[in-house]
Design a protein around this motif. Structure first.
Motif, short mmCIF file in Angstrom:
data_model
loop_
_atom_site.label_atom_id
_atom_site.label_comp_id
_atom_site.label_asym_id
_atom_site.label_seq_id
_atom_site.Cartn_x
_atom_site.Cartn_y
_atom_site.Cartn_z
N LYS A 1 18.83 1.65 -14.37
CA LYS A 1 19.52 0.51 -13.58
C LYS A 1 20.69 0.16 -14.02
CE LYS A 1 14.71 -1.22 -12.20
NZ LYS A 1 13.82 -2.32 -12.04
N GLU A 2 20.85 0.16 -15.23
CA GLU A 2 22.20 -0.14 -15.71
C GLU A 2 23.19 1.06 -15.37
OE1 GLU A 2 19.82 -0.77 -18.06
OE2 GLU A 2 19.75 -2.88 -17.93
N GLY B 1 16.51 -7.18 -19.18
CA GLY B 1 16.91 -6.88 -17.92
C GLY B 1 16.16 -7.53 -16.83
N PHE C 1 24.26 0.62 -12.10
CA PHE C 1 25.27 -0.68 -11.96
C PHE C 1 26.72 -0.05 -12.28
CE2 PHE C 1 27.77 -4.26 -14.01
CZ PHE C 1 27.19 -5.23 -13.08
N ARG C 2 26.99 0.87 -13.40
CA ARG C 2 28.26 1.10 -13.50
C ARG C 2 28.82 2.28 -12.79
NH1 ARG C 2 26.04 0.89 -18.69
NH2 ARG C 2 25.19 2.93 -18.84
N GLY D 1 23.25 -7.65 -13.45
CA GLY D 1 23.85 -6.50 -14.32
C GLY D 1 23.05 -5.39 -14.24
N ALA D 2 22.56 -5.36 -12.98
CA ALA D 2 21.55 -3.78 -12.81
C ALA D 2 21.39 -3.66 -11.48
CB ALA D 2 20.25 -4.14 -13.59
#
Ligand code: ATR
Length: 280
Positions: free
Chosen positions: A67-68, A132, A71-72, A85-86
């Motif tokens: 999930k992170e 998270g 996000f990026r 943040g995810a």
């Protein structure tokens, strides 16, 4: 005409219920689509996802541990994904860029306020865990204006950091953080276990007296992994307990609605899944 293609990516992914949930939604709403599970490659995640969207994909769900990374990877994010943040939901825009959303918090909130009938306004809430999963829940819970929201975590610094970064959304809510050994006095109307999957009872070692007489306890994981915590909560006075299966179905419904513009009826899907996971 070929069906529109959707997928969920994770690692591991074999036990994901998402293909089944989305197949039920698609049948119910008459959407011409397929939805499959794909095993993510940790070192090639971004590359693989871009390639999938370039060739065929119309939407992607993202689960542990990506999930992170998602996000990026995306080109733009919805405000709730930005705060969480995810990213757990991705779709392509007309210009080929990818948008990332996060439907976990909204899914949890729908299950809590809809199916469970719990209105957080003016109530006391305790969340155990500061990872998270907790981050995703804070925005919808704070917007519902509880009197107090405490984040308690084994590592108190992580809880403090979360409380500080959401202070701007707290409004009149008393937003606090603590370690597990210094939780502010209850009882709490709602207790949420958002620690790593399957933790409960001995691992958590929570004090008695945390749960109000008509209190509700929820675990974010479902099935056997949630049993230790939910049994503990019942023994310590919770009037109602719930695992995370409803949240799983509701977050899927949020994604489905974002992709297809049609909101599925989650009730029958949740009942079918419940029967399936409880079958011997
Ligand atoms: P997630 O994204 O699922 O929230 P995470 O960021 O790894 O996953 O967070 C896991 C949470 O479970 C954290 O709050 C973690 O506490 P720490 O911040 O102190 O690591 C909590 N957790 C994991 N194992 C635990 C244990 N044995 N006892 C108490 N809390 C635990």
């Amino acid at each position: 005409m070929r069906p529109d293609q959707y997928a969920v990516v994770g690692n591991p992914i074999g036990h994901s219920l998402s293909p089944r949930i989305h197949a039920l939604f698609a049948a119910q709403t008459g959407q011409h689509m397929i939805y499959e599970a794909r095993l993510g490659r940790p070192d090639h995640f971004a590359e693989d996802v871009r390639e999938w969207f370039r060739t065929s994909l119309r939407g992607l769900n993202v689960t542990v541990p990506f999930k992170e990374d998602a996000f990026r990877l995306v080109d733009q994010r919805t405000p709730r994904a930005q705060r969480a943040g995810a990213v757990n939901t991705v779709w392509p825009e007309a210009d080929g860029t990818l948008t990332g959303d996060n439907t976990d918090g909204a899914g949890f909130f729908r299950d809590l306020s809809g199916r469970m009938g719990f209105d957080p306004a003016g109530r006391k809430i305790l969340i155990v865990g500061a990872g998270g999963a907790t981050r995703g829940l804070l925005e919808p819970l704070l917007r519902a204006a509880p009197a107090q929201l405490v984040i308690a975590n084994r590592t108190p610094e992580r809880a403090l950091e979360l409380a500080q970064s959401f202070a701007g959304l707290a409004g009149a809510t008393r937003l606090e953080s603590s370690g597990l050994d210094a939780i502010p006095d209850g009882p709490y109307d709602l207790l949420i276990n958002a620690t790593a999957a399957g933790l409960g009872r001995d691992a958590l070692d929570l004090p008695p007296g945390l749960i109000a007489g008509d209190g509700v306890a929820c675990d974010l994981v479902y099935g056997p992994a949630s049993l230790a915590f939910l049994d503990w909560a019942r023994e310590h006075g919770a009037a109602r307990v719930s695992d995370g299966l409803g949240m799983l179905v509701e977050q899927a419904a949020e994604s489905f609605t974002a992709w297809r513009g049609v909101r599925p009826d989650t009730g029958p899907v949740l009942r079918e899944l419940r029967q399936a996971i409880e079958a011997p």
